[in-house]
Design a protein around this motif. Structure first.
Motif, short mmCIF file in Angstrom:
data_model
loop_
_atom_site.label_atom_id
_atom_site.label_comp_id
_atom_site.label_asym_id
_atom_site.label_seq_id
_atom_site.Cartn_x
_atom_site.Cartn_y
_atom_site.Cartn_z
N LEU A 107 45.68 28.57 43.69
CA LEU A 107 46.08 29.19 44.95
C LEU A 107 44.96 29.13 45.99
N TRP A 108 43.73 28.91 45.54
CA TRP A 108 42.63 28.75 46.48
C TRP A 108 42.85 27.53 47.38
N ILE A 109 43.59 26.54 46.90
CA ILE A 109 43.89 25.36 47.71
C ILE A 109 44.64 25.77 48.97
N PHE A 110 45.49 26.79 48.87
CA PHE A 110 46.30 27.22 50.01
C PHE A 110 45.59 28.24 50.88
N GLY A 111 44.45 28.75 50.42
CA GLY A 111 43.72 29.70 51.24
C GLY A 111 42.98 30.72 50.39
N ALA A 112 41.91 31.26 50.95
CA ALA A 112 41.08 32.22 50.22
C ALA A 112 41.80 33.53 49.99
N ILE A 113 42.64 33.94 50.94
CA ILE A 113 43.35 35.21 50.79
C ILE A 113 44.34 35.13 49.63
N HIS A 114 45.02 33.99 49.51
CA HIS A 114 45.94 33.81 48.39
C HIS A 114 45.20 33.91 47.05
N MET A 115 44.02 33.31 47.01
CA MET A 115 43.23 33.34 45.78
C MET A 115 42.80 34.76 45.45
N PHE A 116 42.36 35.53 46.44
CA PHE A 116 41.91 36.89 46.19
C PHE A 116 43.06 37.77 45.72
N LEU A 117 44.20 37.66 46.36
CA LEU A 117 45.36 38.45 45.95
C LEU A 117 45.81 38.09 44.53
N CYS A 118 45.70 36.81 44.19
CA CYS A 118 46.06 36.39 42.84
C CYS A 118 45.09 36.97 41.81
N CYS A 119 43.81 37.04 42.16
CA CYS A 119 42.82 37.65 41.25
C CYS A 119 43.14 39.11 40.99
N VAL A 120 43.49 39.84 42.05
CA VAL A 120 43.83 41.25 41.88
C VAL A 120 45.09 41.39 41.01
N PHE A 121 46.08 40.53 41.27
CA PHE A 121 47.31 40.58 40.47
C PHE A 121 47.04 40.22 39.02
N MET A 122 46.18 39.21 38.78
CA MET A 122 45.88 38.79 37.42
C MET A 122 45.15 39.87 36.64
N VAL A 123 44.26 40.60 37.31
CA VAL A 123 43.55 41.69 36.63
C VAL A 123 44.52 42.77 36.20
N GLY A 124 45.46 43.12 37.07
CA GLY A 124 46.47 44.11 36.70
C GLY A 124 47.35 43.63 35.56
N LEU A 125 47.73 42.36 35.60
CA LEU A 125 48.57 41.81 34.54
C LEU A 125 47.81 41.74 33.21
N LEU A 126 46.57 41.30 33.25
CA LEU A 126 45.78 41.21 32.03
C LEU A 126 45.48 42.58 31.45
N TYR A 127 45.28 43.57 32.31
CA TYR A 127 45.08 44.93 31.80
C TYR A 127 46.31 45.40 31.03
N PHE A 128 47.48 45.10 31.55
CA PHE A 128 48.73 45.46 30.87
C PHE A 128 48.86 44.73 29.53
N LEU A 129 48.37 43.47 29.46
CA LEU A 129 48.49 42.69 28.24
C LEU A 129 47.39 42.98 27.23
N ASP A 130 46.22 43.46 27.69
CA ASP A 130 45.06 43.60 26.81
C ASP A 130 44.89 44.99 26.22
N VAL A 131 45.36 46.01 26.90
CA VAL A 131 45.06 47.38 26.51
C VAL A 131 46.24 47.96 25.73
N SER A 132 45.92 48.68 24.67
CA SER A 132 46.92 49.35 23.84
C SER A 132 46.51 50.81 23.67
N PHE A 133 47.39 51.71 24.09
CA PHE A 133 47.13 53.13 23.95
C PHE A 133 47.85 53.74 22.74
#
Length: 240
Positions: free
Chosen positions: A191-217
């Motif tokens: 997504l960085w190819i399409f712009g830096a803002i797209h890349m940053f938003l994707c990083c924030v989304f990926m962190v939220g998604l990975l937290y949901f996949l990685d953490v077990s309560f």
């Protein structure tokens, strides 16, 4: 010019978010393994190896399970090297230099920044390939060691312990997880190819998604006995 500056301000911020999350995840795996999926799987993988090695009737089941793991790593490694070759061919044919003209309506990329974008994606997939190859290596070793009989040769015990085989299998699983992380990390770079803002938003989304996949309560609440999944470093080191 103002949009070009975003590549050197927002992009490092997005990468920093991803790195900070993974450093935090590593800390959780080492100190509180039962609060993470990776830690839970490592602990139960050791128990599985013990169960497989206690009864020789489980030899076929053990080999078939390891074969499935090898096939999964092989699929990811093949995909990574194919994408690497495609990106390398695009860069060598001048595709990297034409990036600015292709995405001129969505990004203010210059030839240098476009080359950086394609090269970072290439490095990401090459790293994924190498990590999955190491995963195949460890799983192949485990498929043989898990069926080694505990025999005495010249008065010496030649068998391997279940703890050793479990560590080998866990290393293969860790390399597989790291290779999968490299694939996850490639999405913001694309997504960085399409712009830096797209890349940053994707990083924030990926962190939220990975937290949901990685953490077990649930596992920590039910199996920790009220200690919040506490585990000392020496105990966790035995599973690495």
């Amino acid at each position: 010019m103002e949009k070009g500056i975003l590549d050197f301000t927002i992009v490092p911020g997005g990468i920093a978010i991803m790195l900070i999350y993974h450093f935090w995840l590593l800390r959780q795996i080492l100190r509180h393994p039962t609060t993470t999926i990776i830690g839970i799987n490592a602990l139960n993988r050791q128990l599985w190896v013990h169960a497989m090695m206690e009864d020789s009737k489980n030899a076929i089941l053990a080999v078939q399970t390891l074969r499935n793991n090898i096939m999964a790593s092989t699929l990811l490694a093949s995909t990574a090297i194919m994408l690497s070759c495609a990106i390398a061919a695009l860069m060598s044919s001048g595709g990297g230099g034409q990036c600015a003209s292709i995405f001129t309506t969505t990004s203010s990329s210059t030839q240098l920044t476009c080359t950086m974008k394609f090269f970072s994606i290439l490095i990401c997939f090459l790293l994924a390939f190498l990590l999955n190859v190491q995963s195949i290596r460890y799983f192949s070793h485990a498929s043989i060691l898990i069926n080694v009989p505990n025999m005495a040769l010249n008065g010496r015990n030649t068998g391997v312990s279940a703890e050793f085989v479990g560590r080998i299998m866990n290393r293969g699983a860790y390399f597989w997880s790291l290779g999968l992380r490299a694939f996850y990390f490639s999405f913001p770079l694309f997504l960085w190819i399409f712009g830096a803002i797209h890349m940053f938003l994707c990083c924030v989304f990926m962190v939220g998604l990975l937290y949901f996949l990685d953490v077990s309560f649930d596992f920590a609440a039910e199996g920790s006995g009220g200690n919040g999944g506490e585990c000392n470093h020496q105990e966790m080191a035995g599973f690495v």
